[in-house]
Motif scaffolding. Structure first.
Motif, PDB file in Angstrom:
ATOM      1  N   TYR A  71      13.859 -40.681 -12.318  1.00 22.58           N
ATOM      2  CA  TYR A  71      14.125 -41.447 -10.891  1.00 22.58           C
ATOM      3  C   TYR A  71      12.945 -41.440  -9.374  1.00 22.58           C
ATOM      4  N   GLY A  72      13.213 -39.920  -9.617  1.00 21.75           N
ATOM      5  CA  GLY A  72      12.201 -39.498  -8.059  1.00 21.75           C
ATOM      6  C   GLY A  72      13.241 -38.841  -7.016  1.00 21.75           C
ATOM      7  N   CYS A  73      13.435 -37.960  -5.771  1.00 16.52           N
ATOM      8  CA  CYS A  73      13.294 -37.090  -4.739  1.00 16.52           C
ATOM      9  C   CYS A  73      12.864 -37.885  -3.190  1.00 16.52           C
ATOM     10  N   LEU A  74      13.430 -38.221  -2.564  1.00 17.31           N
ATOM     11  CA  LEU A  74      13.574 -38.996  -1.061  1.00 17.31           C
ATOM     12  C   LEU A  74      13.592 -37.174  -0.353  1.00 17.31           C
ATOM     13  N   ILE A  75      12.613 -36.712  -0.050  1.00 17.80           N
ATOM     14  CA  ILE A  75      12.875 -35.118   0.717  1.00 17.80           C
ATOM     15  C   ILE A  75      13.333 -35.404   2.098  1.00 17.80           C
ATOM     16  N   VAL A  76      14.329 -35.136   3.079  1.00 18.35           N
ATOM     17  CA  VAL A  76      13.818 -35.824   4.216  1.00 18.35           C
ATOM     18  C   VAL A  76      13.348 -33.526   5.438  1.00 18.35           C
ATOM     19  N   GLU A  77      12.675 -33.382   5.756  1.00 18.22           N
ATOM     20  CA  GLU A  77      12.533 -32.651   5.818  1.00 18.22           C
ATOM     21  C   GLU A  77      13.835 -31.866   7.228  1.00 18.22           C
ATOM     22  N   ARG A  78      14.045 -30.713   7.144  1.00 16.11           N
ATOM     23  CA  ARG A  78      14.688 -30.159   8.044  1.00 16.11           C
ATOM     24  C   ARG A  78      13.658 -28.781   8.821  1.00 16.11           C
ATOM     25  N   THR A  79      14.108 -28.605   9.971  1.00 15.44           N
ATOM     26  CA  THR A  79      13.869 -27.376  10.848  1.00 15.44           C
ATOM     27  C   THR A  79      14.045 -26.083   9.642  1.00 15.44           C
ATOM     28  N   GLY A  80      12.930 -24.947   9.657  1.00 18.86           N
ATOM     29  CA  GLY A  80      13.310 -24.002   9.074  1.00 18.86           C
ATOM     30  C   GLY A  80      12.923 -24.468   7.362  1.00 18.86           C
ATOM     31  N   SER A  81      12.596 -25.589   6.996  1.00 20.66           N
ATOM     32  CA  SER A  81      12.452 -25.308   5.262  1.00 20.66           C
ATOM     33  C   SER A  81      10.886 -26.076   5.472  1.00 20.66           C
ATOM     34  N   ASP A  82      10.289 -25.905   4.588  1.00 20.98           N
ATOM     35  CA  ASP A  82       8.599 -25.416   4.256  1.00 20.98           C
ATOM     36  C   ASP A  82       9.083 -26.748   3.086  1.00 20.98           C
ATOM     37  N   TYR A 132      13.312 -34.599  15.306  1.00 17.96           N
ATOM     38  CA  TYR A 132      14.261 -34.182  14.513  1.00 17.96           C
ATOM     39  C   TYR A 132      14.984 -34.184  14.697  1.00 17.96           C
ATOM     40  N   ASN A 133      16.522 -33.766  14.272  1.00 20.39           N
ATOM     41  CA  ASN A 133      18.012 -34.196  14.230  1.00 20.39           C
ATOM     42  C   ASN A 133      18.385 -32.775  13.152  1.00 20.39           C
ATOM     43  N   ASP A 134      18.999 -32.052  13.937  1.00 22.56           N
ATOM     44  CA  ASP A 134      19.716 -30.953  13.258  1.00 22.56           C
ATOM     45  C   ASP A 134      21.404 -30.994  13.076  1.00 22.56           C
ATOM     46  N   ILE A 135      21.555 -32.440  13.523  1.00 16.22           N
ATOM     47  CA  ILE A 135      23.700 -32.103  13.504  1.00 16.22           C
ATOM     48  C   ILE A 135      23.376 -31.910  12.125  1.00 16.22           C
ATOM     49  N   SER A 136      24.622 -31.062  11.456  1.00 15.85           N
ATOM     50  CA  SER A 136      25.806 -30.567  10.712  1.00 15.85           C
ATOM     51  C   SER A 136      26.307 -30.830  10.472  1.00 15.85           C
ATOM     52  N   SER A 137      27.476 -31.042  10.034  1.00 18.97           N
ATOM     53  CA  SER A 137      28.426 -30.877   9.156  1.00 18.97           C
ATOM     54  C   SER A 137      29.408 -29.727   9.717  1.00 18.97           C
ATOM     55  N   THR A 138      28.586 -28.677   8.954  1.00 19.15           N
ATOM     56  CA  THR A 138      29.147 -27.747   9.411  1.00 19.15           C
ATOM     57  C   THR A 138      29.631 -27.155  10.930  1.00 19.15           C
ATOM     58  N   LYS A 139      28.640 -27.677  11.067  1.00 24.18           N
ATOM     59  CA  LYS A 139      28.688 -27.016  13.287  1.00 24.18           C
ATOM     60  C   LYS A 139      29.605 -28.582  13.213  1.00 24.18           C
ATOM     61  N   VAL A 140      29.778 -29.542  13.027  1.00 27.83           N
ATOM     62  CA  VAL A 140      30.532 -30.076  13.528  1.00 27.83           C
ATOM     63  C   VAL A 140      32.371 -30.178  13.439  1.00 27.83           C
ATOM     64  N   ARG A 141      32.808 -29.715  11.879  1.00 26.61           N
ATOM     65  CA  ARG A 141      33.323 -28.921  11.424  1.00 26.61           C
ATOM     66  C   ARG A 141      34.638 -28.346  12.569  1.00 26.61           C
TER      67      ARG A 141
END
Length: 407
Positions: free
Chosen positions: A319-330, A356-365
């Protein structure tokens, strides 16, 4: 999704078989890797000329031709919230209506003016025209295709469907932006044309604190897509499963629905007949399915005993994978160090966040539990749904999970 959240999860041995096994490769279209091969991939001398057959039929793209994107014709837009409302919701002066109709010979269309009145705000349970509401029981399930392109716009490209698996508890603007960033990167860097995008929320068997019931999460994803997008859809199949479903089997489900059952997508090609006249013929082409994921999910693939090697080869190779970089992940360093991911690196496309957009569902909750504003972190329709159903208020989550905030 993280396999360790499976209630029946056990660390996998190196020779342990996965049940059920992934679908055979004969059922999956061979669309080739997402990134084209380069000279170094052929394992020959770098200085030696590469012997490749020249295709006379190859056409160069005109530089003035706009980048291929999901069609955004005005006629294909989903109606605004007011257009889905019934005519009884509007009170119009009889004389004005008569005079307007006599001038145009048609019924007057309602539209949002400078101010938005209360009766112009759509009900959350109203279904806009052309939208298919996902079922809440597996026996009523139907695969959504209302925004899946029926025909490839550019016959020189290959069709691609993007699938995002996740809890989406709740869906945020980052989840929506991920698809748009992927669309830009694919248009700029590959020979593929995106023909559809899907959210696949996990079932309630995914053991994670802070997870709202699956029917709420599916509905919030639907609201986000209905109100903000012209090409994204929600598929409830995974959320309706009685047990945890591995990501490899979710991708097999999409391949089965799009390629096996529906035969792929229609492609119209030009050809000349015996008289030299141009004719058009239609054919079916298999659609490539790719997983859209964040850098944190990809890093979990390197944890011993979490993901089966057979599943990783199936997901990344077939299939293949599209990976969106996030802050702190190399992500790039991880790709280099992980043997299986490096083997399939040509089928992995890293998407860089230019803003950069670091919105997370965890922080929203967390914000909701603390009574803080979540305005502009998620669509208004999703905020209203959370408020009306009183979600995430009387919950608690481990401090470690809140601090990581990767979801």
């Amino acid at each position: 999704m993280d396999p360790t959240r499976d209630p029946d999860f056990k660390p996998r041995g190196p020779d342990e078989k996965l049940l059920p096994p992934p679908d055979p490769t004969s059922k999956i279209p061979n669309s080739g890797p997402i990134s084209p091969y380069v000279l170094a991939d052929y394992n020959g001398s770098i200085d030696a000329p590469l012997q490749m057959k020249k295709k006379s039929s190859h056409k160069h793209h005109d530089n003035n031709y706009p980048h291929q994107r999901i069609p955004l014709n005005k006629s294909e837009f989903q109606p605004l919230s007011t257009t889905g409302s019934s005519e009884e919701d509007y009170e119009m002066d009889e004389e004005d209506t008569h005079s307007e109709s006599s001038k145009t010979g048609q019924h007057r269309e309602h539209s949002i003016g400078v101010g938005v009145h209360k009766n112009q705000i759509a009900d959350l349970e109203e279904v806009p025209h052309g939208i298919v509401r996902q079922a809440r029981a597996l026996e009523d399930y139907e695969f959504p295709t209302h925004r899946l392109a029926k025909r490839l716009q550019d016959p020189n490209k290959m069709p691609l469907v993007i699938v995002a698996c996740g809890s989406f508890s709740p869906i945020t603007y980052l989840h929506l932006r991920m698809f748009e960033m992927a669309l830009d990167t694919i248009s700029e860097m590959t020979r593929f044309e995106v023909v559809g995008g899907y959210y696949s929320p996990v079932s309630d068997n995914y053991q994670k604190q802070g997870l709202a019931p699956s029917y709420h999460r599916v509905r919030m994803c639907e609201l986000a897509c209905e109100r903000t997008s012209s090409w994204l859809m929600v598929d409830a199949w995974e959320s309706l499963q009685p047990t945890y479903t591995r990501t490899a089997k979710v991708l097999d489900h999409f391949n089965h629905e799009i390629n096996v059952k529906r035969g792929g997508i229609t492609v119209q090609r030009k050809k000349k007949n015996a008289d030299g006249e141009v004719e058009y013929e239609e054919d079916k082409m298999g659609v490539k399915i790719m997983l859209l994921a964040g850098g944190d999910l990809i890093e979990s693939m390197g944890e011993p005993g979490v993901w089966g090697d057979e599943d990783l080869h199936h997901i990344l190779g077939n299939y293949g994978c599209l990976i969106v970089e996030r802050t702190g992940s190399d992500v790039r360093s991880f790709l280099l160090s992980h043997d299986i991911m490096y083997e399939h690196r040509r089928n992995v496309l890293v998407i860089k966040q230019l803003i950069y957009n670091d919105i997370s569902s965890t922080k929203v909750r967390l914000f909701i539990r603390r009574g803080m504003s979540v305005q502009y972190l998620l669509p208004n329709s999703v905020i209203r749904y959370i408020q009306e159903h009183k979600l995430y208020i009387n919950q608690s989550e481990p401090v470690k999970q809140v601090l990581s905030g990767k979801e």
